[in-house]
Design an enzyme around this catalytic site. Structure first.
Site, PDB file in Angstrom:
ATOM      1  N   HIS A 184       0.831  -1.203   0.000  1.00 52.19           N
ATOM      2  CA  HIS A 184       0.000   0.000   0.000  1.00 52.19           C
ATOM      3  C   HIS A 184       0.863   1.249   0.000  1.00 52.19           C
ATOM      4  O   HIS A 184       0.558   2.228  -0.675  1.00 52.19           O
ATOM      5  CB  HIS A 184      -0.930  -0.016   1.210  1.00 52.19           C
ATOM      6  CG  HIS A 184      -2.062   0.961   1.111  1.00 52.19           C
ATOM      7  ND1 HIS A 184      -2.180   2.049   1.951  1.00 52.19           N
ATOM      8  CD2 HIS A 184      -3.132   1.008   0.280  1.00 52.19           C
ATOM      9  CE1 HIS A 184      -3.272   2.719   1.633  1.00 52.19           C
ATOM     10  NE2 HIS A 184      -3.876   2.113   0.622  1.00 52.19           N
ATOM     11  N   CYS A 185       1.959   1.210   0.740  1.00 45.35           N
ATOM     12  CA  CYS A 185       2.854   2.377   0.825  1.00 45.35           C
ATOM     13  C   CYS A 185       3.447   2.758  -0.523  1.00 45.35           C
ATOM     14  O   CYS A 185       3.752   3.928  -0.753  1.00 45.35           O
ATOM     15  CB  CYS A 185       3.995   2.088   1.791  1.00 45.35           C
ATOM     16  SG  CYS A 185       3.509   1.659   3.465  1.00 45.35           S
ATOM     17  N   MET A 186       3.638   1.792  -1.416  1.00 43.01           N
ATOM     18  CA  MET A 186       4.352   2.066  -2.662  1.00 43.01           C
ATOM     19  C   MET A 186       3.416   2.295  -3.838  1.00 43.01           C
ATOM     20  O   MET A 186       3.875   2.473  -4.967  1.00 43.01           O
ATOM     21  CB  MET A 186       5.313   0.903  -2.974  1.00 43.01           C
ATOM     22  CG  MET A 186       4.630  -0.410  -3.365  1.00 43.01           C
ATOM     23  SD  MET A 186       5.804  -1.761  -3.490  1.00 43.01           S
ATOM     24  CE  MET A 186       4.790  -2.999  -4.334  1.00 43.01           C
TER      25      MET A 186
END
Length: 333
Positions: free
Chosen positions: A325-327
């Site tokens: 999700h962060c990327m």
């Protein structure tokens, strides 16, 4: 709960992640020093993620250097569209813009970015939002406060989740109280109910981003984790989150946490099955330990009818401080 925020009328609305997507952006590692000198493990896992996601949605990969472009082309071929724009590294959820839907179509909301409270300042990160919005041909609206995309989550019907540990941290916006944050979030995203959690995961580089601990999976329905094993370092935090959400009158479901994940430094890594990416027809879930990963996937599948729930290895990506999700950053259809 929101108070002052309920009086603000926003012009643009942030769709939930499960809404139809026109594309999915993903970062590509380029700064070897951010990965312990070894980019290959993270690149292999990210390439596997991109190949999987591309089966459901067009994928665009942000590459921040000519070397990164060459490596991505060699590993991905024609699987995804490669776009060279300024990036510090892969964390587009936080450095890129957040796309909302307004009366005249899509809009890109951009916020001040200060390297997660000044801890990780990378060249290019403060230019990513404008560059990505430019590639998409979407008007950019700049907001004069610090916010990372991983710090919030919405259900598309006026509710927004966040944590006090991050949003009210003085290393982001000095002097902010809950009322200040609620007004700013309401204006930016068209929400009218702010649901405050306390702390995020232990040793989380982001100061407790909510996308590691709780996510909406339907209007009024929140997913979070329950502790796994006696050595789960976040047991108290996870149980407190479940209790808090249930007192808010929300529907709450839980899945297994990864338990204790140690990357060799003796500290519990901020590993989370919550850091999944939702896209058209699929939910792609990071797996760190095969035993607990299989349990979490089996618990997730009934919660996402109509979507394929896919687990992929993410231990090397975690070494950089985040996960799927962060990327990534979705572009609403």
């Amino acid at each position: 709960m929101a108070s002052a925020a309920t009086m603000i009328e926003a012009k643009s609305i942030l769709p939930p992640e499960w809404a139809p997507q026109a594309a999915l952006w993903c970062g590509w590692p380029r700064l070897a020093e951010e990965w312990g000198g070894d980019l290959e493990g993270a690149r292999a896992e990210i390439a596997a993620f991109i190949r999987t996601a591309a089966g459901f949605v067009p994928v665009k990969v942000a590459v921040g250097s000519s070397e990164a472009l060459a490596s991505a082309r060699a590993m991905l071929g024609e699987t995804a569209e490669l776009v060279e724009i300024p990036t510090g590294d892969i964390w587009l959820r936080d450095t890129g813009p957040i796309f909302t839907s307004g009366p005249e179509g899509r809009e890109a909301q951009a916020f001040r970015f200060n390297g997660w409270g000044g801890k990780y300042v990378m060249p290019g990160d403060d230019q990513t939002a404008a560059a990505l919005a430019g590639v998409e041909g979407v008007p950019l609206h700049a907001h004069d406060f610090v916010l990372e995309g991983g710090a919030i989550d919405v259900d598309g019907e006026g509710r927004l989740l966040t944590t006090r540990q991050c949003l009210l941290n003085p290393n982001r916006n000095t002097g902010w109280g809950e009322g200040d944050a609620e007004v700013a979030l309401s204006v930016a995203f068209g929400v009218n109910e702010i649901i405050w959690l306390g702390d995020g995961l232990l040793n989380d580089h982001t100061d407790g981003h909510v996308d590691n601990v709780a996510r909406f999976i339907a209007p009024g329905h929140v997913l979070c984790q329950h502790p796994t094993g006696k050595e789960d370092p976040n047991a108290a935090i996870l149980l407190a989150i479940v209790d808090r959400l249930r007192t808010m009158g929300l529907m709450v479901s839980t899945i297994s946490s990864p338990g204790r994940i140690d990357l060799g430094d003796g500290k519990a890594a901020p590993a989370s099955h919550m850091n999944f990416t939702i896209t058209n027809g699929a939910v792609i879930v990071p797996v760190y330990d095969e035993r607990f990963g299989l349990v979490a996937l089996s618990e997730l599948r009934p919660l996402f009818p109509g979507r394929k729930v896919i687990g992929l290895p993410a231990l090397n990506i975690l070494r950089g401080g985040g996960s799927f999700h962060c990327m990534t950053r979705e572009i609403p259809a």
